[in-house]
Each structure stands twice: as structure tokens, then as C-alpha cells.
Write an enzyme that holds these catalytic residues in place. Sequence first.
Site, PDB file in Angstrom:
ATOM      1  CG  HIS A 292     -21.342  66.510 -49.600  1.00  0.00           C
ATOM      2  ND1 HIS A 292     -22.310  66.068 -48.962  1.00  0.00           N
ATOM      3  CD2 HIS A 292     -20.800  67.232 -49.044  1.00  0.00           C
ATOM      4  CE1 HIS A 292     -22.571  66.903 -48.039  1.00  0.00           C
ATOM      5  NE2 HIS A 292     -21.407  67.721 -47.911  1.00  0.00           N
TER       6      HIS A 292
ATOM      7  CG  HIS B 162     -17.164  73.615 -43.755  1.00  0.00           C
ATOM      8  ND1 HIS B 162     -16.782  72.178 -44.053  1.00  0.00           N
ATOM      9  CD2 HIS B 162     -18.384  73.751 -44.115  1.00  0.00           C
ATOM     10  CE1 HIS B 162     -18.048  71.743 -44.871  1.00  0.00           C
ATOM     11  NE2 HIS B 162     -18.835  72.565 -44.633  1.00  0.00           N
TER      12      HIS B 162
ATOM     13  CG  HIS C 254     -21.703  74.013 -43.500  1.00  0.00           C
ATOM     14  ND1 HIS C 254     -21.700  73.960 -44.671  1.00  0.00           N
ATOM     15  CD2 HIS C 254     -22.395  75.159 -42.984  1.00  0.00           C
ATOM     16  CE1 HIS C 254     -21.963  75.145 -45.010  1.00  0.00           C
ATOM     17  NE2 HIS C 254     -22.414  75.919 -44.140  1.00  0.00           N
TER      18      HIS C 254
ATOM     19  CG  HIS D 201     -19.156  75.487 -48.642  1.00  0.00           C
ATOM     20  ND1 HIS D 201     -20.334  75.157 -49.162  1.00  0.00           N
ATOM     21  CD2 HIS D 201     -19.147  74.775 -47.539  1.00  0.00           C
ATOM     22  CE1 HIS D 201     -20.988  74.460 -48.539  1.00  0.00           C
ATOM     23  NE2 HIS D 201     -20.398  74.064 -47.399  1.00  0.00           N
TER      24      HIS D 201
ATOM     25  CG  ASP E  90     -23.018  68.429 -43.870  1.00  0.00           C
ATOM     26  OD1 ASP E  90     -23.024  69.676 -43.816  1.00  0.00           O
ATOM     27  OD2 ASP E  90     -22.759  68.052 -45.098  1.00  0.00           O
ATOM     28  CG  HIS E  91     -18.636  68.864 -43.290  1.00  0.00           C
ATOM     29  ND1 HIS E  91     -18.085  68.507 -44.053  1.00  0.00           N
ATOM     30  CD2 HIS E  91     -19.927  69.332 -43.969  1.00  0.00           C
ATOM     31  CE1 HIS E  91     -18.442  68.845 -45.277  1.00  0.00           C
ATOM     32  NE2 HIS E  91     -19.884  68.999 -45.110  1.00  0.00           N
TER      33      HIS E  91
ATOM     34  CG  ASP F 227     -18.865  70.696 -48.011  1.00  0.00           C
ATOM     35  OD1 ASP F 227     -18.629  69.476 -48.279  1.00  0.00           O
ATOM     36  OD2 ASP F 227     -19.974  71.032 -47.397  1.00  0.00           O
TER      37      ASP F 227
END
Length: 256
Positions: free
Chosen positions: A168, A54, A56, A110, A58-59, A130
Site C-alpha cells: 500500500h 494473505h 484479504h 495483521h 484487496d490482495h 501488509d
Amino acid sequence: MATIEPLRAFSDNYIWLFDDGAGRAFVVDPGDPQPVRAALEARGLALEAILVTHHHFDHVGGVEALKAETGCTVYGPDNPDLPFIDRRLRDGDAVTVLGVAFDVLTVPGHTLDHIAYFAAAPGPVLFCGDPLFAGGCGRLFEGTAAMMHASLQRLADLPADTAVYCAHEYTQANLAFASAAEPGNAALAARVAEVRERRGRDEPTVPSSIALERETNPFLRPDADGILAGLSAAGQAPAADSVGRFAQLRAWKDSF
Ligand code: ZN
Ligand code: FE
């Protein structure tokens, strides 16, 4: 022999590194390029592919740099905001990466663009980003509770022995909430003790398994008697349907 290992990134992200045992690798959700570079160099691996779940940061934060440096192929959701995706994937697509045959599942909630990668062999594995965490689930940033509930039930229907590689290390906090949501769950109590030991040794608590999540993750269990009891004990009259109870659990966790 192929291996799957976590690379730690930021404070609690895992970037999963698949090493095919013959000098080639792919990574899942490289939010930061640096741990990936270090691992490739240390092991003498060529990066062949990146799997994105996805949008985001942090990905995906490391995707463009790693693609420029290695020429790898980037797989990911069909999201026009992600220009670096080479293979845009939709629900039901099949892709083979370094010999691993993945089915693509859309799992919105999410985010709206969220996808997950499931492979039945060499031993069932799920790279899910996530939506589903060990003992918990992702926040509803873009989707509805109904969407997320449906996405999680899809994942829960995968084979029980599927190894769940989420993105995570949130397990201890998730299980603290799970214990409040379903205080009478013996399997959950055993998991809390095991996770405490592992974290005490600074070890990852991921991968999990679909079987363990079905037994102990409150967000997969909105119909369980113990969850109904947990909601009541917290002063919330349980909603009449599964989606309603899922939404109650998610809102409760948001302020837990
Ligand atoms: Zn995310
Ligand atoms: Fe994330």
C-alpha cells in the site's frame, strides 16, 4: 534484465509485477485482475505465477480470474479458505519462482495466515504485503500485539539493504504519525521531506529498505529513547516492555 514495478490498484494498493526480462512474469497480491491484464498485454508478458501474502480481498480478488486466463501457478499461505492456492507455504519453505529463490517467513499479526517472501539475490528483496509498510505497520485484525511485534522484528532482522515491497501507499500518513511518536528523529524528518516531494510528483514511495525502516519506522523502534519520549509527551506513560510499547503505538495510530 529483470525488473520489479508497481501496478496501481484500488485507491492505494500496489500489485508488484516481476518481469524476468525474457517474456515471463509473476505478480504479488493481485487484488484486481485488470491492471495485471493491461500490463501483461502492453509488455507482451506471460504470467507464470502469482504470490499471495494473505487472504484479504484487496490482495486476492484477482487471483482466480488470472489463474483461469493464464494457467499460472499460485503460491500462498496454507489457509484452507483459499482454494485457488496450488503451493501451500509454511515457515521456512523455499520456493524458486522465475529463477528467484525465496524463503517463506510467517508473519502473523495483521492476519493469522500472513506470509512474506524474502530473496537474498539478485539484490535482497522482500514482498511483505501488509505487516510492514513504509513508515508504519498493518492493523491488528486477527493477531495480537505480541505476534505482530515478533513478526516485525523478524523482518527488521533481514539484511539492511533489503528492498521492501509492501502492498500500500500509506507512507505520508504513516510518517505523520511517526513524527508525533518520535519528534526528535532527524532521519525521520529528512524522510518526511523526501516523501512529500515524491508524492507531489505522484511517484510511489515504495520500495523502502530495511535500513530506512529500522531508522524511521516507530513500530520497529519501540525501545528507542525517542519513542519513550514521544509516548510521554503524548501523555502516555511508556509500558515497561517492548511489546507493551508496541501495543501503545499501534492503539495510538488507530485513533490518530
Ligand atoms: Zn490486508
Ligand atoms: Fe491490504
